[in-house]
Design a protein around this motif. Structure first.
Motif, PDB file in Angstrom:
ATOM      1  N   PRO A 379     -30.874  49.617 -55.065  1.00 15.52           N
ATOM      2  CA  PRO A 379     -31.288  48.263 -55.459  1.00 15.52           C
ATOM      3  C   PRO A 379     -31.057  47.979 -56.943  1.00 15.52           C
ATOM      4  O   PRO A 379     -30.650  46.871 -57.313  1.00 15.52           O
ATOM      5  CB  PRO A 379     -32.785  48.244 -55.110  1.00 15.52           C
ATOM      6  N   SER A 380     -31.319  48.953 -57.813  1.00 13.91           N
ATOM      7  CA  SER A 380     -31.122  48.723 -59.245  1.00 13.91           C
ATOM      8  C   SER A 380     -29.651  48.518 -59.573  1.00 13.91           C
ATOM      9  O   SER A 380     -29.302  47.700 -60.432  1.00 13.91           O
ATOM     10  CB  SER A 380     -31.688  49.892 -60.052  1.00 13.91           C
ATOM     11  N   THR A 381     -28.796  49.254 -58.870  1.00 15.38           N
ATOM     12  CA  THR A 381     -27.362  49.082 -59.091  1.00 15.38           C
ATOM     13  C   THR A 381     -26.899  47.713 -58.617  1.00 15.38           C
ATOM     14  O   THR A 381     -26.072  47.067 -59.274  1.00 15.38           O
ATOM     15  CB  THR A 381     -26.578  50.192 -58.366  1.00 15.38           C
ATOM     16  N   ARG A 382     -27.410  47.263 -57.493  1.00 15.84           N
ATOM     17  CA  ARG A 382     -27.041  45.930 -56.999  1.00 15.84           C
ATOM     18  C   ARG A 382     -27.444  44.847 -58.007  1.00 15.84           C
ATOM     19  O   ARG A 382     -26.723  43.873 -58.227  1.00 15.84           O
ATOM     20  CB  ARG A 382     -27.716  45.653 -55.656  1.00 15.84           C
ATOM     21  N   ALA A 383     -28.591  45.038 -58.646  1.00 18.51           N
ATOM     22  CA  ALA A 383     -29.026  44.077 -59.655  1.00 18.51           C
ATOM     23  C   ALA A 383     -28.082  44.099 -60.860  1.00 18.51           C
ATOM     24  O   ALA A 383     -27.736  43.056 -61.420  1.00 18.51           O
ATOM     25  CB  ALA A 383     -30.449  44.398 -60.099  1.00 18.51           C
ATOM     26  N   LEU A 384     -27.650  45.301 -61.231  1.00 18.03           N
ATOM     27  CA  LEU A 384     -26.717  45.424 -62.357  1.00 18.03           C
ATOM     28  C   LEU A 384     -25.370  44.804 -62.000  1.00 18.03           C
ATOM     29  O   LEU A 384     -24.726  44.158 -62.840  1.00 18.03           O
ATOM     30  CB  LEU A 384     -26.551  46.900 -62.726  1.00 18.03           C
ATOM     31  N   GLN A 385     -24.940  44.982 -60.756  1.00 16.80           N
ATOM     32  CA  GLN A 385     -23.691  44.356 -60.305  1.00 16.80           C
ATOM     33  C   GLN A 385     -23.738  42.845 -60.484  1.00 16.80           C
ATOM     34  O   GLN A 385     -22.748  42.230 -60.903  1.00 16.80           O
ATOM     35  CB  GLN A 385     -23.424  44.690 -58.839  1.00 16.80           C
ATOM     36  N   ALA A 386     -24.864  42.243 -60.157  1.00 16.50           N
ATOM     37  CA  ALA A 386     -24.985  40.786 -60.274  1.00 16.50           C
ATOM     38  C   ALA A 386     -24.810  40.339 -61.714  1.00 16.50           C
ATOM     39  O   ALA A 386     -24.169  39.305 -61.988  1.00 16.50           O
ATOM     40  CB  ALA A 386     -26.337  40.336 -59.733  1.00 16.50           C
ATOM     41  N   ILE A 387     -25.348  41.114 -62.646  1.00 17.56           N
ATOM     42  CA  ILE A 387     -25.196  40.773 -64.060  1.00 17.56           C
ATOM     43  C   ILE A 387     -23.739  40.913 -64.486  1.00 17.56           C
ATOM     44  O   ILE A 387     -23.190  40.051 -65.185  1.00 17.56           O
ATOM     45  CB  ILE A 387     -26.107  41.673 -64.917  1.00 17.56           C
ATOM     46  N   ILE A 388     -23.071  41.987 -64.056  1.00 12.84           N
ATOM     47  CA  ILE A 388     -21.657  42.188 -64.402  1.00 12.84           C
ATOM     48  C   ILE A 388     -20.802  41.066 -63.819  1.00 12.84           C
ATOM     49  O   ILE A 388     -19.872  40.567 -64.468  1.00 12.84           O
ATOM     50  CB  ILE A 388     -21.160  43.557 -63.905  1.00 12.84           C
ATOM     51  N   ARG A 389     -21.117  40.633 -62.594  1.00 15.79           N
ATOM     52  CA  ARG A 389     -20.360  39.534 -61.991  1.00 15.79           C
ATOM     53  C   ARG A 389     -20.486  38.263 -62.832  1.00 15.79           C
ATOM     54  O   ARG A 389     -19.513  37.535 -63.029  1.00 15.79           O
ATOM     55  CB  ARG A 389     -20.849  39.269 -60.567  1.00 15.79           C
ATOM     56  N   ASP A 390     -21.694  37.996 -63.308  1.00 18.14           N
ATOM     57  CA  ASP A 390     -21.884  36.812 -64.154  1.00 18.14           C
ATOM     58  C   ASP A 390     -21.072  36.923 -65.444  1.00 18.14           C
ATOM     59  O   ASP A 390     -20.421  35.968 -65.870  1.00 18.14           O
ATOM     60  CB  ASP A 390     -23.367  36.634 -64.488  1.00 18.14           C
ATOM     61  N   LEU A 391     -21.112  38.094 -66.063  1.00 20.49           N
ATOM     62  CA  LEU A 391     -20.396  38.292 -67.327  1.00 20.49           C
ATOM     63  C   LEU A 391     -18.884  38.239 -67.138  1.00 20.49           C
ATOM     64  O   LEU A 391     -18.171  37.610 -67.929  1.00 20.49           O
ATOM     65  CB  LEU A 391     -20.800  39.636 -67.947  1.00 20.49           C
ATOM     66  N   ILE A 392     -18.396  38.891 -66.102  1.00 21.40           N
ATOM     67  CA  ILE A 392     -16.959  38.973 -65.891  1.00 21.40           C
ATOM     68  C   ILE A 392     -16.377  37.621 -65.473  1.00 21.40           C
ATOM     69  O   ILE A 392     -15.179  37.378 -65.603  1.00 21.40           O
ATOM     70  CB  ILE A 392     -16.645  40.060 -64.828  1.00 21.40           C
ATOM     71  N   GLY A 393     -17.253  36.732 -65.010  1.00 22.48           N
ATOM     72  CA  GLY A 393     -16.804  35.397 -64.625  1.00 22.48           C
ATOM     73  C   GLY A 393     -16.693  34.433 -65.787  1.00 22.48           C
ATOM     74  O   GLY A 393     -16.234  33.299 -65.609  1.00 22.48           O
ATOM     75  N   THR A 394     -17.127  34.844 -66.991  1.00 16.72           N
ATOM     76  CA  THR A 394     -16.989  33.986 -68.167  1.00 16.72           C
ATOM     77  C   THR A 394     -15.652  34.236 -68.841  1.00 16.72           C
ATOM     78  O   THR A 394     -15.003  35.268 -68.620  1.00 16.72           O
ATOM     79  CB  THR A 394     -18.119  34.264 -69.177  1.00 16.72           C
ATOM     80  N   ARG A 395     -15.241  33.307 -69.693  1.00 18.17           N
ATOM     81  CA  ARG A 395     -13.949  33.455 -70.369  1.00 18.17           C
ATOM     82  C   ARG A 395     -13.949  34.666 -71.309  1.00 18.17           C
ATOM     83  O   ARG A 395     -13.013  35.456 -71.324  1.00 18.17           O
ATOM     84  CB  ARG A 395     -13.608  32.180 -71.135  1.00 18.17           C
ATOM     85  N   ASP A 396     -15.021  34.805 -72.084  1.00 18.98           N
ATOM     86  CA  ASP A 396     -15.104  35.957 -72.976  1.00 18.98           C
ATOM     87  C   ASP A 396     -15.214  37.259 -72.189  1.00 18.98           C
ATOM     88  O   ASP A 396     -14.621  38.276 -72.576  1.00 18.98           O
ATOM     89  CB  ASP A 396     -16.309  35.821 -73.918  1.00 18.98           C
ATOM     90  N   GLY A 397     -15.966  37.228 -71.104  1.00 17.79           N
ATOM     91  CA  GLY A 397     -16.124  38.431 -70.299  1.00 17.79           C
ATOM     92  C   GLY A 397     -14.816  38.864 -69.660  1.00 17.79           C
ATOM     93  O   GLY A 397     -14.438  40.039 -69.717  1.00 17.79           O
ATOM     94  N   ALA A 398     -14.114  37.926 -69.043  1.00 21.30           N
ATOM     95  CA  ALA A 398     -12.832  38.256 -68.408  1.00 21.30           C
ATOM     96  C   ALA A 398     -11.834  38.762 -69.443  1.00 21.30           C
ATOM     97  O   ALA A 398     -11.061  39.696 -69.180  1.00 21.30           O
ATOM     98  CB  ALA A 398     -12.276  37.031 -67.691  1.00 21.30           C
ATOM     99  N   THR A 399     -11.849  38.173 -70.634  1.00 22.57           N
ATOM    100  CA  THR A 399     -10.930  38.595 -71.691  1.00 22.57           C
ATOM    101  C   THR A 399     -11.240  40.016 -72.139  1.00 22.57           C
ATOM    102  O   THR A 399     -10.331  40.830 -72.347  1.00 22.57           O
ATOM    103  CB  THR A 399     -11.013  37.632 -72.889  1.00 22.57           C
ATOM    104  N   TYR A 400     -12.527  40.326 -72.277  1.00 17.17           N
ATOM    105  CA  TYR A 400     -12.918  41.682 -72.670  1.00 17.17           C
ATOM    106  C   TYR A 400     -12.471  42.704 -71.623  1.00 17.17           C
ATOM    107  O   TYR A 400     -11.875  43.742 -71.956  1.00 17.17           O
ATOM    108  CB  TYR A 400     -14.431  41.764 -72.853  1.00 17.17           C
ATOM    109  N   PHE A 401     -12.759  42.432 -70.351  1.00 19.30           N
ATOM    110  CA  PHE A 401     -12.383  43.385 -69.313  1.00 19.30           C
ATOM    111  C   PHE A 401     -10.868  43.509 -69.194  1.00 19.30           C
ATOM    112  O   PHE A 401     -10.341  44.602 -68.974  1.00 19.30           O
ATOM    113  CB  PHE A 401     -13.012  42.987 -67.973  1.00 19.30           C
TER     114      PHE A 401
END
Length: 522
Positions: A379-401
């Motif tokens: 469950p804790s990992t699933r919660a962390l995944q949700a945060i990463i999905r939000d970050l990676i969906g932003t312009r700065d996040g996608a650029t960083y990754f």
């Protein structure tokens, strides 16, 4: 392909023996042979062909540094042509080709997209033919590199796995298939279970696996029970490409990897557990296992023995960065080993190979570990995944990754006050239509002087055997007045004003571990 070895009783051994005829060993062999060294490649496998090197499991994406390296050595066009010959197969094998938006990569299966990336964040980068996204299967890549190596005069002997090594201060002796080979240097490019690494006593440290990964090709009785693409479940993750290509991870601590034969029954059991379905496997056509074990040699050099590629570092194949990391090792090591072998530089120059490439490897290992951390079925990992999905969906996040996955952020610690130093040189286009990348095909360094300063030209002449002096103007200088480029295409020094000539001389001397006075500079 196999040729006869020279008389090993003579006083002239090979300059370099390479263990392993995979992409890393073959690319390194090309670099060394281009520099005029005699090179022998010993490969344990008699047959270079393998179903796991072919589509779909052999498909690999090439990072920016890798594509740049091939471009700078005149290999890119050959690889692209070879890729196009199987492009239809690649299209059908890649499930993401069917998506509405063009994916640019993923982190632990969480995709980011091309239209979210802001390339303006990379001001040191100029457009280049090496910007193309290239996917190629391992067998095609090895074929191209082997053909180039043979055309250059590299000797490749298959069915010769190294089983004993004797090293001295002067040379290295390797035994393989009942024969003895002598070289001035030995490089282990023989994979994660490297015999060279083990026989030479390199320390190999890291973290143990958390899962067994499976790459399988199956026939299913009820394929509609599996969702296409990547699927996260409460028990793991699987990727399914109809009509039977599956990759999945089972968090068993790596217990099943290479411990017993992979049967249809076992694959079905794991697939049902991971997919949370009662899917039925009718036939198992192909299967291989892997893990997220992450280990790295503490140094890449012990005397006259060096390591590169998976022999130096192993990690999970998540994100497909292992091949690119190894090819980067070869590009960094090639010119240094050539200079040391020809007596143009002391052997200590090779220590900079480990200093520069070890941090790059450590970063990739941590990147791999981070992906595993958010793949765990908790469950804790699933919660962390949700945060990463939000970050990676932003312009700065996608650029960083994208910057991390594509290798755009690679920078060696070479000193210097300008941010370009230590990075890959921009592909400046010169007035005659050629580019810096094309000019680097000589495998020599380059002093690019935009303002034709006589002192710089005189300075470059002292290293004319190693550095090409190029004076020209370009459409976009990026605010620079002069750039010193190493043979591997990385910037050793740059100036945005009147160049300090002594600073340039010291930068060149650092490449080769000699004093500026050795070249007549006061």
């Amino acid at each position: 392909m196999q040729t006869q070895s020279p008389n090993l009783q003579s006083s002239n051994p090979y300059d370099v023996i390479i263990a392993g005829a995979g992409p890393v060993g073959l690319f390194l062999a090309c670099e060394l042979r281009r520099a005029g060294l005699s090179v022998l490649v010993l490969e344990q496998s008699r047959n270079p062909h393998s179903a796991l090197k072919q589509l779909p499991f052999g498909l690999r994406g090439l990072s920016v540094p890798t594509v740049e390296a091939f471009y700078r050595r005149g290999l890119l066009d050959e690889i692209v042509i070879a890729q196009r010959a199987s492009s239809g197969a690649i299209t059908s094998a890649a499930h993401w080709m069917q998506q509405a938006r063009r994916p640019a990569g993923h982190f632990a299966g969480i995709q980011f997209y091309q239209d979210d990336i802001d390339a303006a964040k990379w001001p040191w980068h100029l457009p280049t033919p090496a910007d193309a996204s290239i996917a190629v299967d391992m067998e095609t890549l090895e074929s191209v590199l082997a053909a180039r190596a043979c055309s250059l005069g590299v000797e490749i002997r298959r069915g010769f796995g190294v089983n004993a090594i004797t090293a001295s201060d002067e040379d290295v002796t390797a035994q393989a298939a009942g024969e003895t080979f002598r070289g001035r240097w030995l490089v282990g490019c023989d994979g994660g279970r490297s015999a060279v690494r083990k026989l030479s006593g390199f320390d190999f440290v890291g973290t143990d696996p958390e899962f067994t990964g499976y790459s399988i090709d199956v026939e299913l009785a009820d394929p509609d029970k599996l969702g296409p693409g990547r699927n996260h479940t409460p028990t793991g993750m699987y990727t399914y490409a109809p009509s039977g290509t599956i990759a999945m991870v089972d968090f068993d601590g790596g217990a099943f990897h290479r411990t017993e034969p992979i049967t249809r029954e076992h694959v079905q059991s794991v697939l049902r557990r991971v997919s949370r379905t009662d899917v039925t496997v009718i036939a198992l056509r192909l299967a291989a296992t892997w893990t997220d074990r992450a280990h790295q040699a503490t140094t890449y050099r012990k005397g006259r023995v060096l390591l590169a590629g998976d022999a130096a570092h192993v990690h999970s194949p998540l994100g497909g960065q292992g091949l690119n990391l190894g090819l980067g090792d070869a590009m960094n090591l090639g010119w240094k080993l050539a200079a040391a072998s020809r007596g143009e530089a002391p052997a200590d120059l090779l220590d900079s190979y480990s200093r520069e490439r070890h941090p790059a490897g450590a970063q990739i290992l941590d990147w791999s570990r981070a992906q595993v951390a958010i793949m765990r079925p908790t469950p804790s990992t699933r919660a962390l995944q949700a945060i990463i999905r939000d970050l990676i969906g932003t312009r700065d996040g996608a650029t960083y990754f994208a910057e991390r996955v594509r290798g755009v952020s690679l920078r060696y610690d070479l000193g210097g006050r300008l941010p370009l130093v230590g990075r890959s040189v921009p592909d400046f286009e010169l007035s005659d239509g050629t580019t810096v990348g094309e000019r680097l095909r000589t495998a020599k360094g380059m002093l690019l002087d935009f303002d034709a300063r006589a002192p710089l030209q005189a300075l470059a002449s002292r290293w004319s055997d190693r550095v090409n002096y190029v004076t020209d103007d370009v459409s976009d200088r990026l605010g620079l007045s002069a750039v010193l480029v190493r043979p591997d295409g990385f910037v050793a020094w740059a100036s945005d004003g009147a160049p300090d000539h002594e600073e340039v001389a010291q930068a060149v001397a650092r490449w080769f571990g000699e004093s500026t006075a050795a070249r007549g500079y006061p």
